[in-house]
Design a protein around this motif. Structure first.
Motif, PDB file in Angstrom:
ATOM      1  N   ILE A 188       0.861  -1.182   0.000  1.00 24.28           N
ATOM      2  CA  ILE A 188       0.000   0.000   0.000  1.00 24.28           C
ATOM      3  C   ILE A 188       0.896   1.229   0.000  1.00 24.28           C
ATOM      4  N   LEU A 189       0.621   2.145  -0.907  1.00 21.94           N
ATOM      5  CA  LEU A 189       1.394   3.388  -0.994  1.00 21.94           C
ATOM      6  C   LEU A 189       0.531   4.547  -0.512  1.00 21.94           C
ATOM      7  N   LEU A 190       1.003   5.258   0.485  1.00 25.68           N
ATOM      8  CA  LEU A 190       0.281   6.422   0.994  1.00 25.68           C
ATOM      9  C   LEU A 190       0.606   7.622   0.122  1.00 25.68           C
ATOM     10  N   ALA A 191      -0.416   8.227  -0.466  1.00 25.28           N
ATOM     11  CA  ALA A 191      -0.237   9.414  -1.300  1.00 25.28           C
ATOM     12  C   ALA A 191      -1.049  10.555  -0.713  1.00 25.28           C
ATOM     13  N   VAL A 192      -0.713  10.906   0.523  1.00 33.39           N
ATOM     14  CA  VAL A 192      -1.417  11.997   1.221  1.00 33.39           C
ATOM     15  C   VAL A 192      -0.371  12.961   1.802  1.00 33.39           C
ATOM     16  N   PRO A 193       0.454  13.584   0.946  1.00 36.69           N
ATOM     17  CA  PRO A 193       1.563  14.412   1.454  1.00 36.69           C
ATOM     18  C   PRO A 193       1.110  15.629   2.245  1.00 36.69           C
ATOM     19  N   SER A 194      -0.114  16.111   1.980  1.00 37.63           N
ATOM     20  CA  SER A 194      -0.574  17.312   2.673  1.00 37.63           C
ATOM     21  C   SER A 194      -1.369  16.989   3.935  1.00 37.63           C
ATOM     22  N   ALA A 195      -1.489  15.690   4.265  1.00 40.08           N
ATOM     23  CA  ALA A 195      -2.257  15.309   5.458  1.00 40.08           C
ATOM     24  C   ALA A 195      -1.552  15.810   6.709  1.00 40.08           C
ATOM     25  N   LYS A 196      -2.355  16.256   7.664  1.00 38.76           N
ATOM     26  CA  LYS A 196      -1.785  16.708   8.936  1.00 38.76           C
ATOM     27  C   LYS A 196      -1.302  15.486   9.721  1.00 38.76           C
ATOM     28  N   PRO A 197      -0.333  15.689  10.622  1.00 36.02           N
ATOM     29  CA  PRO A 197       0.245  14.543  11.344  1.00 36.02           C
ATOM     30  C   PRO A 197      -0.789  13.654  12.026  1.00 36.02           C
ATOM     31  N   HIS A 198      -1.813  14.246  12.672  1.00 35.53           N
ATOM     32  CA  HIS A 198      -2.792  13.403  13.354  1.00 35.53           C
ATOM     33  C   HIS A 198      -3.615  12.586  12.360  1.00 35.53           C
ATOM     34  N   GLU A 199      -3.855  13.146  11.154  1.00 41.17           N
ATOM     35  CA  GLU A 199      -4.569  12.390  10.130  1.00 41.17           C
ATOM     36  C   GLU A 199      -3.704  11.237   9.612  1.00 41.17           C
ATOM     37  N   LYS A 200      -2.407  11.505   9.439  1.00 40.68           N
ATOM     38  CA  LYS A 200      -1.516  10.456   8.959  1.00 40.68           C
ATOM     39  C   LYS A 200      -1.393   9.343  10.004  1.00 40.68           C
ATOM     40  N   ARG A 201      -1.357   9.729  11.281  1.00 40.66           N
ATOM     41  CA  ARG A 201      -1.300   8.707  12.335  1.00 40.66           C
ATOM     42  C   ARG A 201      -2.557   7.836  12.322  1.00 40.66           C
ATOM     43  N   ARG A 202      -3.709   8.464  12.106  1.00 41.02           N
ATOM     44  CA  ARG A 202      -4.965   7.700  12.052  1.00 41.02           C
ATOM     45  C   ARG A 202      -4.939   6.700  10.900  1.00 41.02           C
ATOM     46  N   ILE A 203      -4.447   7.153   9.738  1.00 38.81           N
ATOM     47  CA  ILE A 203      -4.392   6.263   8.575  1.00 38.81           C
ATOM     48  C   ILE A 203      -3.439   5.109   8.837  1.00 38.81           C
ATOM     49  N   LEU A 204      -2.270   5.413   9.393  1.00 37.78           N
ATOM     50  CA  LEU A 204      -1.280   4.364   9.640  1.00 37.78           C
ATOM     51  C   LEU A 204      -1.794   3.346  10.664  1.00 37.78           C
ATOM     52  N   ARG A 205      -2.506   3.837  11.665  1.00 32.00           N
ATOM     53  CA  ARG A 205      -3.063   2.904  12.655  1.00 32.00           C
ATOM     54  C   ARG A 205      -4.120   1.997  12.022  1.00 32.00           C
ATOM     55  N   SER A 206      -4.881   2.548  11.066  1.00 33.45           N
ATOM     56  CA  SER A 206      -5.902   1.727  10.410  1.00 33.45           C
ATOM     57  C   SER A 206      -5.281   0.643   9.528  1.00 33.45           C
TER      58      SER A 206
END
Length: 659
Positions: free
Chosen positions: A246-264
């Protein structure tokens, strides 16, 4: 109808052969100059053809040959005039392979302007001017033609790029698992996801099978001919398409949003990688298509407040700046940040030869326009420092040179005191004598109620600057900035955990309840520079480090980010606290932190000792350090720093280090 079916069948069979592909490849193999001329010829044909079609549509009741004869002189001007205008306006500058929507506006401007110039030339030369309706129709057809040909060429080039991949799928002989492309899901169906899919389209080793996104309005739609699904369907998509990454392509995501995605994504049987963040793309000049492993900083990072440009510039721009410890983790990043603010001169001062060479070579490549000098030297050598300060008329000093590794300093206490405390005193006094305007000390949260020699030496360094700043004859403005651990610094837990995971060894952890503050090195360096610009003299500033992180949780997350299972693939071993180590760190000795104009920087009211009282105690400490008397050394340290409370292990370690 039979004839139509026959033609369609013939065309379909032709497309199934490799003839179109061979034809395109033969054209692409021509020299660039020839291909450019070919595009000129195609455009010229479109210019003339569009005018002829426009005449025929406008005068459909009259023979076309009569209209061509009537306006033949104007027709002779069509190709040279339009070609010149298209060339001058830059229609031939964009690379066809990367043609984008910007060509629509460029082509429209070129078409309209060329029609206007054509009218002007016809009028000047006294030839019949094409009717206005013909010009409008011709302009529309020309615009459609030149835009269409460019997008068609781009599609053909993409077809050629992906043809080997397509051919592999159609081969009758099944591919081995090693040769099959990795099936990938891109998380994020925005601009970054589209650019990433375009980049991967040219790589036969990868196949994008789906996009997932959290926006319900785009679920079920297509992006680059690939369906977009809800992130809730990830597990079923992985099973259905046998996805391996899985490749994350959300470079503008805020840190808390990126943490939520990674935890999911935790627990999914796939590797997870990401595109660079916006700050990486801007500051490090990397592209969106440069995929990297998900770093622990993606989980620990927090939303950074935009720096104040005036605070970044005030002590640096058009000034001679020196950084001690320029080759270290913080020192080298300070050098990079300073170089971005256009100093008059950047002087690198470092004891380690290779570290100095590395940062000097990096700056030479990245910031060749910035004047810089690299000097080997110790911060305990006052004569060497004075020589450098005076030679370059240094105006600002960032003092990052220090021994920081707690267990090593604990077992080499005398050397830690000489380098961290004595070195700071020598550098500060030399800076003041040489007329340096600003001196910024990089301190640490370990200076607060220290249980180890390293923390005690950094608190003594703070006391030295506080005392010097209080002297009425002092010229230099002394500022101290205190913060916690930085991610990926030399000798810190994150690089060590990475090495242990890569080697398949157990992660060694000293205590399951240990917590630490973490901040990225670039953010810490920017805040240090800004805090240094805010001080009036003798100020101690604290950086907002966010919430403390449990090191055990950090180890678990790093194992999971590597696609492994804690306790199965990688064990976590508890080894016990090391000499001088604390379970948790603090940033403030006493009292409340005072807010400043910057939301991430706070002031501290810390106790100080006057220089008249401090100087004899410092002399006693340094003499004791050179004498290597462990019992006396500990006693003098506790006199200077009353809150210093060494552990039993720490005291015994200090005793061994001096024998």
């Amino acid at each position: 109808m039979c004839a139509s079916f026959s033609i369609s069948s013939t065309f379909f069979r032709l497309c199934q052969t490799r003839l179109p592909l061979r034809l395109i490849k033969s054209i692409l193999s021509l020299p660039k100059r020839i291909r450019r001329y070919l595009l000129f010829a195609i455009d010229s044909t479109i210019f003339l053809g569009a005018t002829c079609i426009a005449l025929n549509l406008r005068f459909e009741d009259l023979p076309l040959i009569e209209q061509l004869t009537k306006y033949q002189e104007a027709l002779f001007l069509v190709i040279p005039v339009k070609f010149c205008i298209f060339y001058l306006l830059g229609m031939y500058r964009p690379l066809l392979r990367h043609t984008g929507v910007e060509v629509l506006w460029l082509a429209l401007k070129s078409v309209i302007f060329s029609e206007a110039v054509l009218v002007g030339f016809s009028w000047l030369l006294g030839v019949p001017v094409l009717p206005r309706s013909v010009q409008i129709i011709s302009a529309l057809i020309t615009w459609i033609g030149v835009v269409g040909i460019r997008f068609s060429v781009r599609q053909f080039l993409m077809f050629v790029d992906t043809a080997p991949k397509t051919q592999k799928r159609r081969d009758l002989v099944p591919l081995s698992d090693d040769l099959k492309p990795q099936r990938i899901i891109i998380y994020g169906a925005g601009a970054a996801g589209f650019q990433l899919s375009q980049a991967l389209l040219r790589e036969s080793a990868y196949e994008v099978v789906a996009f997932v996104d959290d926006d319900p309005e785009i679920h079920g739609r297509l992006l680059d001919r690939v369906p977009i699904y809800s992130s809730l369907m990830l597990r079923s998509l992985i099973d259905q398409y046998h996805v391996t990454m899985i490749l994350l392509a959300v470079p503008s995501a805020k840190p808390h949003e990126k943490r939520r995605i990674l935890r999911s994504l935790k627990g999914l049987p796939v590797k997870v990688k990401t595109v660079p963040s916006i700050s990486e793309i801007v500051t490090e000049r990397v592209s969106i298509g440069q995929i990297r492993n998900v770093d622990i900083s993606d989980l620990l990072g927090r939303e950074e407040v935009l720096p104040d440009p005036s605070l970044l510039r005030i002590n640096i721009t058009d000034k001679a700046v020196l950084v001690t410890g320029a080759g270290g983790s913080i020192g080298s990043e300070l050098c990079r940040q300073i170089a971005q603010q256009n100093p008059k001169l950047l002087v690198l001062y470092e004891l380690n030869e290779f570290a100095l060479y590395s940062i000097d070579a990096e700056l030479a490549e990245t910031y060749p326009q910035i004047p810089r000098k690299a000097h080997l030297g110790s911060v305990t050598d006052g004569d060497r420092l004075a020589e450098v300060f005076q030679k370059y008329e240094i105006e600002t000093v960032y003092h990052a040179a220090a021994y920081k590794h707690v267990p090593l300093v604990e077992s080499n206490a005398a050397q830690g005191i000489i380098n961290n405390a004595y070195g700071t005193m020598v550098t500060a006094q030399t800076a003041d004598r040489c007329g340096v305007d600003t001196f910024v000390l990089i301190s640490t949260d370990k200076a607060v109620r220290p249980t180890n020699v390293m923390g005690a030496t950094k608190r003594i360094a703070e006391l030295v600057l506080q005392a010097l700043a209080a002297k009425p004859e002092t010229h230099t403005r002394f500022v101290m900035v205190r913060f916690g651990n930085v991610l990926n610094s030399n000798g810190s837990v994150v690089p060590r955990f990475k090495q242990q995971i890569a080697a398949g060894k157990p992660i060694t952890l000293t205590h399951p309840e240990m917590t630490r503050y973490f901040m990225s090195i670039p953010e810490a360096s920017r805040l240090v520079i800004q805090a240094g610009a805010m001080g009036q003299g003798g100020d101690v500033f604290l950086l907002d480090m966010g919430e403390p992180v449990r090191i055990y949780d950090l180890a678990v997350q790093m194992i999971e980010l590597s696609g492994l299972v804690p306790g199965e693939d990688i064990e976590i071993e508890i080894t016990g606290l090391r000499p001088g180590e604390k379970l948790y760190e603090e940033l403030l000795i006493g009292g409340d932190a005072m807010p400043t104009n910057h939301p991430k920087i706070f002031g501290a009211r810390e106790a100080m000792i006057s220089w008249e009282e401090l100087e004899p105690m410092l002399d006693q400490l340094f003499v004791t350090a050179y004498q290597k008397n462990p019992a006396k050394l500990r006693s003098v340290l506790q006199t200077l720093v009353p809150e210093y409370a060494p552990t039993v292990k720490s005291a015994s370690s200090m005793s061994r280090s001096t024998h």
